[in-house]
Scaffold this motif. Structure first.
Motif, PDB file in Angstrom:
ATOM      1  N   LYS A 124      10.130   6.020  -0.715  1.00  0.00           N
ATOM      2  CA  LYS A 124       8.988   5.127  -0.756  1.00  0.00           C
ATOM      3  C   LYS A 124       9.289   3.805  -1.465  1.00  0.00           C
ATOM      4  N   ALA A 125      10.065   3.814  -2.540  1.00  0.00           N
ATOM      5  CA  ALA A 125      10.243   2.593  -3.338  1.00  0.00           C
ATOM      6  C   ALA A 125      11.720   2.413  -3.661  1.00  0.00           C
ATOM      7  N   HIS A 126      12.364   1.471  -2.959  1.00  0.00           N
ATOM      8  CA  HIS A 126      13.784   1.226  -3.169  1.00  0.00           C
ATOM      9  C   HIS A 126      14.060   0.560  -4.513  1.00  0.00           C
ATOM     10  N   ASN A 127      13.088  -0.126  -5.076  1.00  0.00           N
ATOM     11  CA  ASN A 127      13.319  -0.910  -6.287  1.00  0.00           C
ATOM     12  C   ASN A 127      12.781  -0.249  -7.550  1.00  0.00           C
ATOM     13  N   ILE A 128      12.291   0.988  -7.449  1.00  0.00           N
ATOM     14  CA  ILE A 128      11.756   1.689  -8.619  1.00  0.00           C
ATOM     15  C   ILE A 128      12.594   2.931  -8.867  1.00  0.00           C
ATOM     16  N   PHE A 129      13.131   3.039 -10.086  1.00  0.00           N
ATOM     17  CA  PHE A 129      13.972   4.164 -10.478  1.00  0.00           C
ATOM     18  C   PHE A 129      13.285   4.921 -11.608  1.00  0.00           C
ATOM     19  N   ALA A 130      13.522   6.219 -11.659  1.00  0.00           N
ATOM     20  CA  ALA A 130      13.012   7.041 -12.760  1.00  0.00           C
ATOM     21  C   ALA A 130      14.162   7.846 -13.335  1.00  0.00           C
ATOM     22  N   ASP A 138      18.913  11.224  -4.859  1.00  0.00           N
ATOM     23  CA  ASP A 138      20.177  11.227  -5.592  1.00  0.00           C
ATOM     24  C   ASP A 138      20.528   9.864  -6.157  1.00  0.00           C
ATOM     25  N   GLU A 139      19.933   8.803  -5.608  1.00  0.00           N
ATOM     26  CA  GLU A 139      20.151   7.467  -6.152  1.00  0.00           C
ATOM     27  C   GLU A 139      19.124   7.125  -7.224  1.00  0.00           C
ATOM     28  N   LEU A 140      18.269   8.113  -7.539  1.00  0.00           N
ATOM     29  CA  LEU A 140      17.235   8.030  -8.576  1.00  0.00           C
ATOM     30  C   LEU A 140      16.113   7.074  -8.218  1.00  0.00           C
ATOM     31  N   ASN A 141      15.952   6.758  -6.909  1.00  0.00           N
ATOM     32  CA  ASN A 141      14.778   6.028  -6.444  1.00  0.00           C
ATOM     33  C   ASN A 141      13.580   6.964  -6.404  1.00  0.00           C
ATOM     34  N   VAL A 142      12.423   6.454  -6.779  1.00  0.00           N
ATOM     35  CA  VAL A 142      11.191   7.224  -6.678  1.00  0.00           C
ATOM     36  C   VAL A 142      10.916   7.529  -5.216  1.00  0.00           C
ATOM     37  N   MET A 143      10.569   8.767  -4.947  1.00  0.00           N
ATOM     38  CA  MET A 143      10.310   9.194  -3.577  1.00  0.00           C
ATOM     39  C   MET A 143       9.104  10.128  -3.574  1.00  0.00           C
ATOM     40  N   SER A 144       8.472  10.265  -2.427  1.00  0.00           N
ATOM     41  CA  SER A 144       7.342  11.177  -2.318  1.00  0.00           C
ATOM     42  C   SER A 144       7.842  12.615  -2.313  1.00  0.00           C
ATOM     43  N   SER A 145       6.964  13.532  -2.629  1.00  0.00           N
ATOM     44  CA  SER A 145       7.359  14.934  -2.757  1.00  0.00           C
ATOM     45  C   SER A 145       7.827  15.541  -1.434  1.00  0.00           C
ATOM     46  N   ASN A 167       0.842  -1.194   0.000  1.00  0.00           N
ATOM     47  CA  ASN A 167       0.000   0.000   0.000  1.00  0.00           C
ATOM     48  C   ASN A 167       0.876   1.243   0.000  1.00  0.00           C
ATOM     49  N   TRP A 168       0.889   1.947  -1.125  1.00  0.00           N
ATOM     50  CA  TRP A 168       1.736   3.146  -1.253  1.00  0.00           C
ATOM     51  C   TRP A 168       1.334   4.197  -0.228  1.00  0.00           C
ATOM     52  N   GLN A 169       0.049   4.416  -0.088  1.00  0.00           N
ATOM     53  CA  GLN A 169      -0.399   5.487   0.783  1.00  0.00           C
ATOM     54  C   GLN A 169      -0.035   5.234   2.249  1.00  0.00           C
ATOM     55  N   ASP A 170       0.135   3.973   2.618  1.00  0.00           N
ATOM     56  CA  ASP A 170       0.522   3.649   3.989  1.00  0.00           C
ATOM     57  C   ASP A 170       2.019   3.777   4.213  1.00  0.00           C
ATOM     58  N   GLY A 171       2.759   4.132   3.161  1.00  0.00           N
ATOM     59  CA  GLY A 171       4.180   4.364   3.318  1.00  0.00           C
ATOM     60  C   GLY A 171       5.034   3.130   3.138  1.00  0.00           C
ATOM     61  N   SER A 172       4.421   1.985   2.799  1.00  0.00           N
ATOM     62  CA  SER A 172       5.228   0.789   2.592  1.00  0.00           C
ATOM     63  C   SER A 172       5.791   0.796   1.176  1.00  0.00           C
ATOM     64  N   PHE A 173       6.777  -0.035   0.933  1.00  0.00           N
ATOM     65  CA  PHE A 173       7.357  -0.097  -0.402  1.00  0.00           C
ATOM     66  C   PHE A 173       7.653  -1.544  -0.757  1.00  0.00           C
ATOM     67  N   ALA A 174       7.747  -1.799  -2.052  1.00  0.00           N
ATOM     68  CA  ALA A 174       8.002  -3.165  -2.504  1.00  0.00           C
ATOM     69  C   ALA A 174       9.436  -3.548  -2.197  1.00  0.00           C
TER      70      ALA A 174
END
Length: 608
Positions: free
Chosen positions: A456-462, A444-451, A143-150
């Motif tokens: 939020k997501a260690h395994n998702i990069f943008a 800076d590691e290009l992980n997706v993060m909340s504003s 659940n993204w909104q709960d602050g958890s990440f994959a």
């Protein structure tokens, strides 16, 4: 106002065109020969060692090469006959896109041992891609909104490593790349050359070809779009439009919707220009139309029709208004002025700033403005658009301090007002990570993060044009910027697999303090025979810059096709650029010490 022919003798222009044509042929011939030699060397090394050896050519498995003599380094246009499309004619300015010597590019690169024998031999798509996705399985969504990440499944056990062939893990690590532009194709090539064991790398894109975007404005005006394309790999590719990104999978539309699970994701979907379904400028990038099954790639035909349709619109219009005198607006105005020199066609270039390409150094701005004025382009600078009425084909302007607004009539209006990021697929789950302009926030590691800055997501990069990074505003839209980010994302995926420290952007590719950013290197074309090249505040104007842009285009297409010669050319060029930038153009207080630089990653982490 009548467009003026190029000043100077016609013979001189013909000589310059001949030089550019010879350069294209020479680069492709040399690249084809060098690619074959490097592939042969790689094959010899494999034969001697008895196991795959990476010689940075990306083509170690020569035994996997096609037996039907097909050419993977072909332009996508050459596949039109298979589509049953009547596309036998091209514009007079077009040129062949097939490579010399029939270099097969991706064949050896993609048919590597990372694919299991149970996986299909052709690119998965439609129902095949659905089966491919379901076979991999996926953990339940967090659940993204709960602050958890994959959390990648392999990360749950430290005994699992990308190089641990004795591991009990049977499922491969699944790395998915969304988008096949400069950043996406760079990431795909990087990860494939890394030859990670027990990993499957999948590229997903709505089209089935790489398109060299910096050359598209010339193709929209004079033709030759087919020469700017190269086919994507047969393996490790899913054709479809990504509709939704979750924490552990992406939903793809391609003749139906299916789910592709991942352990790591690199989101490199790029951006779009204009309102894609109404503005002619929307065809600068491929439209987000519904993707079709790869065996019936109608999207390719739609792209061809868009390009030819825009070319015909420009040809038929007598008065063309271009809103926006940035890089895109200037290049498009220059292309039209050159192609239709000596005709009664009128071009009006409008911008609210008082200079064209206002972010360029003065020497570049002056050269560009002088070139446009000498060709009869009407410049309305310091003009604010009050109302654009496309149904009446009029635009109302407030020009400077004039007491009354001006109204201009046009036959064709091209809006070149900047790039809009393709982040709609992220919005359902990652809304809190989107910035005000729709870009995805990263650290800076290009992980997706909340504003708000909470990871939020260690395994998702943008990476690329979709990114909102603290160092992104000045370099946004540069292919080099997107590619260097792709390098860092790939490095961090491998670092995670191997339990090594993560790399940071941009200091781990530039070896200077992050405040210095990356080199600002840009080329603004002024037709085929002139350009303005800028490296920071250093400027080169004229034919030399135009020649260099041709070299860049042809070698980048070689690299995108998997040719090791193109790969080496850009490795050397980027290193040389970084060296010159660090030595002569960066302030001393932002330089790293030799010890710091030696401990940082190299420019391209997997290829050297």
């Amino acid at each position: 106002m009548t467009l003026q022919a190029s000043p100077g003798r016609r013979a001189e222009a013909q000589v310059k065109l001949g030089v550019l044509g010879f350069t294209r042929t020479a680069v492709n011939f040399a690249g084809g020969v060098a690619g074959r030699v490097l592939s042969w060397a790689s094959f010899s090394a494999v034969s001697r060692s008895g196991k795959p050896v990476d010689l940075n050519s990306g083509n170690s498995s020569i035994e996997d090469e096609d037996t039907d003599g097909s050419d993977e380094n072909e332009s996508i246009f050459e596949n039109f006959e298979m589509l049953g499309t009547a596309a036998s004619t091209t514009s007079p300015g077009s040129r062949a896109g097939a490579s010399v010597l029939g270099y097969s590019g991706y064949d050896g690169l993609m048919e590597s041992e990372v694919w299991s024998e149970s996986e299909p031999a052709s690119r998965p798509s439609g129902a095949d891609a659905l089966a491919f996705a379901e076979a991999g399985g996926a953990p339940a969504n967090a659940n993204w909104q709960d602050g958890s990440f994959a959390t990648p499944r392999h990360a749950l056990s430290s005994s699992v490593s990308s190089h641990d062939t004795g591991s009990s893990r049977s499922d491969p690590v699944r790395i998915v790349i969304v988008g096949g532009g400069f950043a996406g194709i760079r990431a795909k090539l990087c990860l494939d050359r890394a030859r990670l064991e027990n990993c499957v790398v999948t590229l997903i894109d709505k089209k089935q070809f790489f398109e060299y975007t910096p050359g598209i404005l010339g193709a929209l005006t004079r033709g030759g779009w087919e020469s700017l394309t190269r086919s994507y790999p047969r393996r490790g590719f899913v054709q479809g439009l990504v509709k939704r990104v979750d924490l552990d999978s992406v939903t793809v539309e391609a003749g139906g919707e299916f789910r592709v699970p991942f352990d790591y994701l690199i989101y490199a979907a790029g951006g779009a220009y204009g309102m894609q379904h109404s503005d002619p400028s929307g065809v600068i990038k491929p439209r987000n139309t519904r993707a079709r099954h790869a065996q019936n790639p109608v999207q390719t035909v739609e792209r061809w029709n868009d390009v030819v349709g825009t070319e015909n619109e420009i040809a038929d219009a007598e008065h063309i208004v271009i809103i926006g005198a940035g890089y895109v607006g200037v290049e498009w105005a220059a292309e039209i002025a050159e192609v239709y020199a000596g005709t009664e066609k009128c071009i009006t270039l409008i911008d609210r700033n008082n200079e064209v390409c206002h972010s360029l150094p003065a020497a570049a701005r002056q050269h560009i403005q002088s070139w446009l004025e000498s060709r009869g382009v009407d410049l309305l600078l310091g003009a604010r658009v009050l109302n654009l009425n496309k149904s009446d084909q009029t635009v109302a302007l407030q020009v400077g301090d004039e007491s009354r607004p001006r109204t201009l009539r046009f036959d064709l209006c091209l809006e070149c007002k900047g790039l809009r990021p393709n982040t709609d697929a992220l919005r359902p789950v990652f809304a809190s990570a989107l910035s005000g302009d729709g870009r995805i926030c990263v650290n800076d590691e290009l992980n997706v993060m909340s504003s708000d800055g909470v990871l939020k997501a260690h395994n998702i990069f943008a990476v690329g044009d979709v990114v909102a990074h603290k160092a992104s505003a000045r370099w946004r839209g540069m292919a080099l910027y997107a590619e260097l980010q792709a390098d860092i994302a790939c490095a961090n995926i491998v670092a995670s697999l191997q339990d090594k420290p993560a790399r940071v952007f941009p200091s781990d590719v530039t070896h200077v303090d992050a405040a210095a950013g990356i080199p600002v290197a840009q080329v603004v074309s002024l037709g085929r025979l002139d350009a303005s090249l800028r490296l920071e505040d250093f400027v080169v104007n004229g034919f030399a810059a135009a020649w260099l842009k041709v070299v860049m285009e042809e070698t980048k297409l070689l690299e995108a096709a998997g040719n090791p010669a193109g790969h080496y050319f850009w490795q050397i060029s980027e290193r040389a650029l970084m060296l010159v930038w660090r030595k002569f153009l960066v302030k001393s207080e932002t330089k790293q010490s030799p010890k710091q630089a030696s401990s940082s990653s190299t420019l391209m982490p997997f290829n050297s």
